[in-house]
Design a protein around this motif. Structure first.
Motif, short mmCIF file in Angstrom:
data_model
loop_
_atom_site.label_atom_id
_atom_site.label_comp_id
_atom_site.label_asym_id
_atom_site.label_seq_id
_atom_site.Cartn_x
_atom_site.Cartn_y
_atom_site.Cartn_z
N LEU A 51 0.84 -1.20 0.00
CA LEU A 51 0.00 0.00 0.00
C LEU A 51 0.87 1.25 0.00
O LEU A 51 1.86 1.33 0.72
CB LEU A 51 -0.90 0.01 1.23
N SER A 52 0.49 2.24 -0.80
CA SER A 52 1.20 3.50 -0.83
C SER A 52 0.80 4.34 0.38
O SER A 52 -0.17 4.02 1.10
CB SER A 52 0.87 4.26 -2.11
N ILE A 53 1.50 5.42 0.59
CA ILE A 53 1.18 6.33 1.70
C ILE A 53 -0.24 6.87 1.53
O ILE A 53 -1.03 6.93 2.48
CB ILE A 53 2.20 7.49 1.76
N VAL A 54 -0.59 7.24 0.31
CA VAL A 54 -1.93 7.77 0.03
C VAL A 54 -3.00 6.72 0.30
O VAL A 54 -4.05 7.02 0.90
CB VAL A 54 -2.01 8.26 -1.44
N GLU A 90 -2.68 -8.84 7.46
CA GLU A 90 -3.94 -8.92 6.72
C GLU A 90 -3.79 -8.57 5.25
O GLU A 90 -4.23 -9.33 4.37
CB GLU A 90 -4.98 -8.01 7.37
N TYR A 91 -3.18 -7.43 4.96
CA TYR A 91 -3.07 -7.02 3.55
C TYR A 91 -2.17 -7.97 2.77
O TYR A 91 -2.50 -8.35 1.64
CB TYR A 91 -2.53 -5.59 3.44
N PHE A 143 -1.54 -11.15 3.38
CA PHE A 143 -2.21 -12.43 3.21
C PHE A 143 -3.36 -12.31 2.21
O PHE A 143 -3.62 -13.23 1.43
CB PHE A 143 -2.72 -12.94 4.56
N TYR A 144 -4.06 -11.16 2.24
CA TYR A 144 -5.13 -10.96 1.26
C TYR A 144 -4.57 -10.93 -0.15
O TYR A 144 -5.18 -11.47 -1.08
CB TYR A 144 -5.88 -9.66 1.57
N SER A 145 -3.40 -10.34 -0.31
CA SER A 145 -2.76 -10.30 -1.63
C SER A 145 -2.45 -11.71 -2.11
O SER A 145 -2.61 -12.03 -3.30
CB SER A 145 -1.46 -9.48 -1.56
N ILE A 146 -2.01 -12.57 -1.20
CA ILE A 146 -1.71 -13.97 -1.55
C ILE A 146 -2.99 -14.68 -1.97
O ILE A 146 -3.02 -15.44 -2.95
CB ILE A 146 -1.05 -14.68 -0.35
N ILE A 147 -4.06 -14.46 -1.24
CA ILE A 147 -5.35 -15.09 -1.58
C ILE A 147 -5.82 -14.63 -2.95
O ILE A 147 -6.23 -15.45 -3.79
CB ILE A 147 -6.40 -14.74 -0.49
N GLU A 148 -5.78 -13.33 -3.20
CA GLU A 148 -6.20 -12.79 -4.49
C GLU A 148 -5.39 -13.39 -5.64
O GLU A 148 -5.94 -13.75 -6.68
CB GLU A 148 -6.05 -11.26 -4.50
N GLU A 149 -4.10 -13.51 -5.46
CA GLU A 149 -3.24 -14.07 -6.50
C GLU A 149 -3.60 -15.53 -6.77
O GLU A 149 -3.63 -15.97 -7.93
CB GLU A 149 -1.77 -13.95 -6.07
N ASN A 150 -3.89 -16.28 -5.73
CA ASN A 150 -4.18 -17.71 -5.89
C ASN A 150 -5.59 -17.98 -6.40
O ASN A 150 -5.89 -19.11 -6.80
CB ASN A 150 -3.94 -18.44 -4.58
N PHE A 151 -6.44 -16.96 -6.39
CA PHE A 151 -7.81 -17.15 -6.89
C PHE A 151 -8.09 -16.25 -8.10
O PHE A 151 -9.25 -15.95 -8.39
CB PHE A 151 -8.83 -16.88 -5.77
N LYS A 152 -7.05 -15.86 -8.81
CA LYS A 152 -7.26 -14.99 -9.96
C LYS A 152 -7.99 -15.70 -11.10
O LYS A 152 -8.54 -15.04 -11.99
CB LYS A 152 -5.94 -14.41 -10.45
N SER A 191 -14.49 -1.76 -9.21
CA SER A 191 -13.50 -1.74 -8.15
C SER A 191 -12.13 -2.13 -8.68
O SER A 191 -12.01 -3.01 -9.53
CB SER A 191 -13.92 -2.71 -7.04
N THR A 192 -11.08 -1.47 -8.17
CA THR A 192 -9.71 -1.86 -8.48
C THR A 192 -9.25 -2.89 -7.44
O THR A 192 -9.98 -3.22 -6.50
CB THR A 192 -8.78 -0.65 -8.41
N GLN A 193 -8.01 -3.37 -7.60
CA GLN A 193 -7.48 -4.31 -6.61
C GLN A 193 -7.39 -3.65 -5.23
O GLN A 193 -7.76 -4.27 -4.22
CB GLN A 193 -6.11 -4.81 -7.04
N PHE A 194 -6.91 -2.40 -5.18
CA PHE A 194 -6.89 -1.71 -3.89
C PHE A 194 -8.31 -1.52 -3.37
O PHE A 194 -8.56 -1.65 -2.15
CB PHE A 194 -6.19 -0.35 -4.02
N GLY A 195 -9.24 -1.21 -4.26
CA GLY A 195 -10.62 -1.04 -3.84
C GLY A 195 -11.18 -2.29 -3.17
O GLY A 195 -11.89 -2.20 -2.16
N ARG A 196 -10.84 -3.46 -3.71
CA ARG A 196 -11.34 -4.70 -3.11
C ARG A 196 -10.85 -4.84 -1.67
O ARG A 196 -11.61 -5.26 -0.79
CB ARG A 196 -10.90 -5.90 -3.96
N TYR A 197 -9.60 -4.49 -1.43
CA TYR A 197 -9.10 -4.57 -0.06
C TYR A 197 -9.77 -3.52 0.82
O TYR A 197 -10.07 -3.77 2.00
CB TYR A 197 -7.58 -4.41 -0.01
N LEU A 198 -10.03 -2.35 0.25
CA LEU A 198 -10.71 -1.30 1.00
C LEU A 198 -12.10 -1.76 1.42
O LEU A 198 -12.51 -1.58 2.58
CB LEU A 198 -10.80 -0.03 0.15
#
Length: 436
Positions: free
Chosen positions: A4-7, A251-252, A254-263, A391-398
């Motif tokens: 995640l970026s600072i923004v 959390e973030y 691990f969520y990235s790992i889940i998203e990658e494995n279920f693409k 939604s973007t990938q960041f949006g999904r985590y949001l």
């Protein structure tokens, strides 16, 4: 996903702050001294939610309303639940879908079958989703629900034997090997089977998460859901005592790992994945904005109002037997907060058709949430084109983070409504401000 970026981190913190501020102002509940009945809008086809508040095993991370299972108590409860169905049918409610949650919904198969058969008889219900634990998924039992249950969600939570032992599920439901075998035997008996897992347990490693992912996929279930661990005032101490404390929040990552494995899976919503697109998924609030809850501890969201049923089982039974509404409290959302709630629950699925959203909810989304939409686009959470929001990938985590915060807020509602003394001495309760 990139870190995640600072923004984005700032956006995440502000969004959580904004949601909790909304809950603080809106969850200002009137405790009703007299029975209140909400009449249906004849133009709306509602969803019916039925709560089954019984479990054999109480998991430390679960905050849902439940009692220890007693067969006689359960039989009386199911009888009253069916009577409540008759009452709402007499009011003119129409439903095309039903979600049965708990607790353990299949804890008494005979009574549940009677209840689902009555629901189909009274209402025009096409789809029924139910939840279960791994001790109620023997093929012979599941076959009894053919033609009744469209989707069965099985709470596995983890395939790690150490975690299962720590939370008291190993003795009750078996080892990882036992669970995989049970689940494989349950697949394809009912139209859709979903496996529910939790990620970001304290001391969970990447390898443990990947093992959960790989075993879940090997079972060939139609749907797999990965919920983030939710710590509320009701659960945080129990989680710490059984699973320990986390010194790093993964959390973030691990969520990235889940998203990658279920693409290669279809995304039902921010935490649910499916082999094929389906209207049936865990989060009914993302597709069914208007729903009526029946049973002890049931919630309803109708016309911008939240209604809460009696939690106390004796009080619930007494109300139904006296032909009264089970509702004991309610609050009304402001028009803008209602739109924000509807927006969150729908964008949680990843996509909004703005014209359809406006028509369904009789609003102008651009006008009502102009500032919010511009900020979400600015931080890269959404894309808007051709009058569609994606939604973007960041949006999904949001959305995952905000939905988690929303459910933690609802945990506070449950905590208060389990306290009979607090309710007896109050006419109005602000949930977020109250000491729990």
């Amino acid at each position: 996903m990139k870190p995640l970026s600072i923004v984005q981190n700032l956006a995440l913190k502000y969004a959580k702050y904004s949601l909790n501020r909304s809950l603080k102002t809106q969850l200002n509940l009137d405790i009703l001294q007299n029975s209140k009945t909400k009449l249906p809008d004849p133009n709306i086809n509602y969803m019916l939610y039925a709560h089954i508040p019984f479990c054999h095993t109480f998991c430390p991370y679960c905050s849902f309303h439940k009692y220890a299972y007693d067969e006689n108590l359960a039989k009386e409860y199911f009888k009253n639940l069916r009577q409540e169905m008759e009452q709402i049918h007499a009011l003119g409610y129409k439903f095309n879908s039903m979600y049965v949650g708990g607790g353990t919904t299949l804890i008494n198969e005979d009574e549940l079958i009677k209840t689902l058969e009555l629901a189909k008889k009274l209402f025009n219900i096409d789809e029924i989703s139910c939840e279960s634990d791994p001790s109620h998924i023997e093929p012979a039992n599941l076959k009894r629900f053919k033609g009744l249950i469209s989707r069965l969600s099985i709470g596995v939570q983890s395939f790690n034997d150490d975690i299962l032992k720590r939370v008291g599920r190993y003795e009750k439901f078996g080892s990882s090997v036992d669970l995989v075998n049970k689940l494989k035997n349950a697949i394809n008996i009912l139209p859709v089977t979903s496996i529910d897992l939790i990620f970001n347990f304290p001391n969970q490693t990447k390898d443990m998460l990947l093992n959960d992912i790989n075993l879940a996929k090997s079972i060939e279930a139609q749907q797999i859901t990965f919920y983030p661990l939710m710590k509320s005032n009701l659960t945080k101490d129990k989680i710490a005592s059984t699973l320990g404390n986390s010194y790093k929040d993964n959390e973030y990552e691990f969520y990235s790992i889940i998203e990658e494995n279920f693409k290669d899976y279809y995304k039902n919503n921010a935490w649910s994945y499916a082999k094929e697109k389906s209207s049936l998924n865990d989060e009914y609030v993302s597709s069914k904005h208007e729903y009526l809850g029946i049973g002890s501890g049931g919630f309803s969201f109708l016309g911008g109002e939240l209604f809460i049923n009696a939690f106390n089982l004796n009080k619930y039974n007494e109300k139904i037997q006296n032909q009264q509404s089970s509702v004991i409290a309610n609050c009304k959302f402001s028009s803008k907060e209602r739109v924000k709630y509807l927006f969150l629950t729908e964008i949680f699925s990843g996509f909004i058709d703005i014209d359809k959203f406006n028509q369904t909810n009789n609003i102008n989304l651009y006008k009502t949430l102009n500032l919010e939409l511009n900020l979400l686009r600015l931080v890269g959470a959404i894309k808007i084109q051709n009058n569609h929001i994606e939604s973007t990938q960041f949006g999904r985590y949001l959305w995952l983070s905000l939905m988690k915060e929303f459910y933690i807020g609802m945990d506070k509602v449950r905590a208060i409504f389990k306290d009979d003394a607090k309710l007896q001495n109050s006419s109005k309760i602000n949930v977020i401000k109250s000491q729990i």
